[in-house]
Design a protein around this motif. Structure first.
Motif, mmCIF file in Angstrom:
data_model
loop_
_atom_site.group_PDB
_atom_site.id
_atom_site.type_symbol
_atom_site.label_atom_id
_atom_site.label_comp_id
_atom_site.label_asym_id
_atom_site.label_seq_id
_atom_site.Cartn_x
_atom_site.Cartn_y
_atom_site.Cartn_z
ATOM 1 N N LEU A 1 0.826 -1.207 0.000
ATOM 2 C CA LEU A 1 0.000 0.000 0.000
ATOM 3 C C LEU A 1 0.862 1.261 0.000
ATOM 4 C CD1 LEU A 1 -2.973 -0.717 2.435
ATOM 5 C CD2 LEU A 1 -2.963 -0.745 -0.050
ATOM 6 N N LYS A 2 2.023 1.190 0.625
ATOM 7 C CA LYS A 2 2.897 2.362 0.715
ATOM 8 C C LYS A 2 3.566 2.592 -0.636
ATOM 9 C CE LYS A 2 6.851 4.236 3.082
ATOM 10 N NZ LYS A 2 8.204 3.954 2.736
ATOM 11 N N PRO A 3 3.416 3.781 -1.195
ATOM 12 C CA PRO A 3 4.063 4.076 -2.478
ATOM 13 C C PRO A 3 5.584 4.070 -2.341
ATOM 14 C CG PRO A 3 2.611 5.886 -1.786
ATOM 15 C CD PRO A 3 2.642 4.886 -0.679
ATOM 16 N N ASN A 4 6.256 3.840 -3.442
ATOM 17 C CA ASN A 4 7.719 3.811 -3.459
ATOM 18 C C ASN A 4 8.298 5.175 -3.823
ATOM 19 O OD1 ASN A 4 7.938 1.094 -2.785
ATOM 20 N ND2 ASN A 4 7.649 0.468 -4.898
ATOM 21 N N TRP A 5 7.727 6.226 -3.339
ATOM 22 C CA TRP A 5 8.247 7.560 -3.621
ATOM 23 C C TRP A 5 8.160 8.400 -2.358
ATOM 24 C CZ3 TRP A 5 4.705 11.392 -2.672
ATOM 25 C CH2 TRP A 5 3.370 11.018 -2.668
ATOM 26 N N CYS A 6 8.964 9.431 -2.345
ATOM 27 C CA CYS A 6 8.961 10.372 -1.224
ATOM 28 C C CYS A 6 8.407 11.696 -1.718
ATOM 29 C CB CYS A 6 10.374 10.584 -0.691
ATOM 30 S SG CYS A 6 11.101 9.084 -0.015
ATOM 31 N N THR A 7 7.825 12.437 -0.828
ATOM 32 C CA THR A 7 7.291 13.740 -1.187
ATOM 33 C C THR A 7 8.166 14.830 -0.576
ATOM 34 O OG1 THR A 7 5.357 15.177 -1.082
ATOM 35 C CG2 THR A 7 5.666 13.689 0.752
ATOM 36 N N GLY A 8 8.486 15.802 -1.375
ATOM 37 C CA GLY A 8 9.278 16.926 -0.876
ATOM 38 C C GLY A 8 10.720 16.558 -0.609
ATOM 39 N N ASN A 9 11.470 17.509 -0.144
ATOM 40 C CA ASN A 9 12.878 17.319 0.183
ATOM 41 C C ASN A 9 13.059 17.649 1.657
ATOM 42 O OD1 ASN A 9 15.619 17.310 0.483
ATOM 43 N ND2 ASN A 9 16.043 18.631 -1.277
ATOM 44 N N PRO A 10 13.242 16.640 2.504
ATOM 45 C CA PRO A 10 13.339 16.895 3.948
ATOM 46 C C PRO A 10 14.531 17.759 4.343
ATOM 47 C CG PRO A 10 13.677 14.564 3.454
ATOM 48 C CD PRO A 10 13.334 15.239 2.167
ATOM 49 N N GLU A 11 15.504 17.912 3.442
ATOM 50 C CA GLU A 11 16.654 18.752 3.743
ATOM 51 C C GLU A 11 16.367 20.232 3.523
ATOM 52 O OE1 GLU A 11 20.001 17.175 1.614
ATOM 53 O OE2 GLU A 11 19.709 15.180 2.470
ATOM 54 N N GLU A 12 15.290 20.527 2.830
ATOM 55 C CA GLU A 12 14.900 21.913 2.600
ATOM 56 C C GLU A 12 14.256 22.471 3.869
ATOM 57 O OE1 GLU A 12 15.221 23.845 -0.251
ATOM 58 O OE2 GLU A 12 16.439 22.223 -1.061
ATOM 59 N N ALA A 13 14.094 23.747 3.927
ATOM 60 C CA ALA A 13 13.520 24.412 5.099
ATOM 61 C C ALA A 13 11.994 24.386 5.088
ATOM 62 C CB ALA A 13 14.016 25.855 5.170
ATOM 63 N N CYS A 14 11.408 23.611 4.194
ATOM 64 C CA CYS A 14 9.940 23.546 4.101
ATOM 65 C C CYS A 14 9.365 22.835 5.326
ATOM 66 C CB CYS A 14 9.527 22.810 2.836
ATOM 67 S SG CYS A 14 7.737 22.570 2.693
ATOM 68 N N PRO A 15 8.451 23.469 6.049
ATOM 69 C CA PRO A 15 7.886 22.837 7.242
ATOM 70 C C PRO A 15 7.019 21.625 6.929
ATOM 71 C CG PRO A 15 6.749 24.899 6.766
ATOM 72 C CD PRO A 15 7.892 24.794 5.803
ATOM 73 N N ILE A 16 6.545 21.500 5.720
ATOM 74 C CA ILE A 16 5.722 20.349 5.318
ATOM 75 C C ILE A 16 6.614 19.163 4.955
ATOM 76 C CG2 ILE A 16 3.941 19.505 3.737
ATOM 77 C CD1 ILE A 16 3.066 21.752 5.734
ATOM 78 N N SER A 17 7.637 19.409 4.147
ATOM 79 C CA SER A 17 8.531 18.335 3.710
ATOM 80 C C SER A 17 9.189 17.611 4.864
ATOM 81 C CB SER A 17 9.632 18.887 2.804
ATOM 82 O OG SER A 17 9.091 19.334 1.594
ATOM 83 N N SER A 18 9.503 18.306 5.916
ATOM 84 C CA SER A 18 10.239 17.691 7.015
ATOM 85 C C SER A 18 9.444 16.628 7.761
ATOM 86 C CB SER A 18 10.719 18.761 7.997
ATOM 87 O OG SER A 18 9.609 19.406 8.590
ATOM 88 N N GLY A 19 8.123 16.661 7.703
ATOM 89 C CA GLY A 19 7.331 15.690 8.463
ATOM 90 C C GLY A 19 6.378 14.842 7.655
ATOM 91 N N THR A 20 6.206 15.177 6.388
ATOM 92 C CA THR A 20 5.200 14.479 5.580
ATOM 93 C C THR A 20 5.473 12.992 5.452
ATOM 94 O OG1 THR A 20 4.749 16.485 4.325
ATOM 95 C CG2 THR A 20 4.050 14.409 3.331
ATOM 96 N N GLN A 21 6.712 12.619 5.155
ATOM 97 C CA GLN A 21 7.009 11.212 4.900
ATOM 98 C C GLN A 21 6.713 10.338 6.117
ATOM 99 O OE1 GLN A 21 7.893 10.311 1.714
ATOM 100 N NE2 GLN A 21 7.338 8.290 2.468
ATOM 101 N N ALA A 22 7.120 10.754 7.295
ATOM 102 C CA ALA A 22 6.884 9.955 8.502
ATOM 103 C C ALA A 22 5.393 9.824 8.793
ATOM 104 C CB ALA A 22 7.603 10.582 9.700
#
Length: 139
Positions: free
Chosen positions: A85-106
């Motif tokens: 069920l879990k897609p094989n892709w990540c969203t955003g770049n957790p290394e960027e300063a984006c407050p969404i990217s840093s927590g979306t994947q988890a």
């Protein structure tokens, strides 16, 4: 969910429809409308998990090892496509300063784990026999 689950269920139901009969990968593939090599790969997973057994050579093939009255679709899911069920892709770049990217994947990983857990509990209530009986009723 991947197509291996559907192919595995179809193959097991076909074998349950023919109790005590061997079916070759070619015969199952023709019935399922796929390639025999794909059937062998999927049936290998089902064999490892005790759902089918094999016999090599002339007259060989696959036969049910499980009882269709008690074997569930959750067992099939765990055999061939658990974690799909879990897609094989990540969203955003957790290394960027984006407050969404840093927590979306988890967060999304947990959503997919929870969804799969609910699906598994649901499929644990459905036996191979009940699927076969429903199919017979539709004919």
């Amino acid at each position: 969910m991947n197509s291996e689950f559907t192919i595995a269920v179809h193959s097991l139901i076909y074998l349950a429809y023919l109790p005590d009969h061997m079916a070759s990968s070619e015969t199952i593939a023709k019935n399922v409308s796929t390639n025999p090599a794909r059937i062998r790969k999927i049936m290998g997973c089902l064999r490892k998990n005790g759902l089918v057994k094999t016999k090599e050579g002339i007259g060989g093939g696959y036969i049910l090892e499980c009882d269709p009255e008690t074997a569930t679709l959750a067992q099939v899911l765990r055999s061939v496509s658990y974690g799909s069920l879990k897609p094989n892709w990540c969203t955003g770049n957790p290394e960027e300063a984006c407050p969404i990217s840093s927590g979306t994947q988890a967060v999304m990983d947990q959503v997919f784990r929870d969804a799969e857990s609910h699906l598994e509990k649901y499929l644990d209530q459905i036996t191979l026999r009940s699927v076969l009986e429903k199919i017979k009723q539709t004919r």
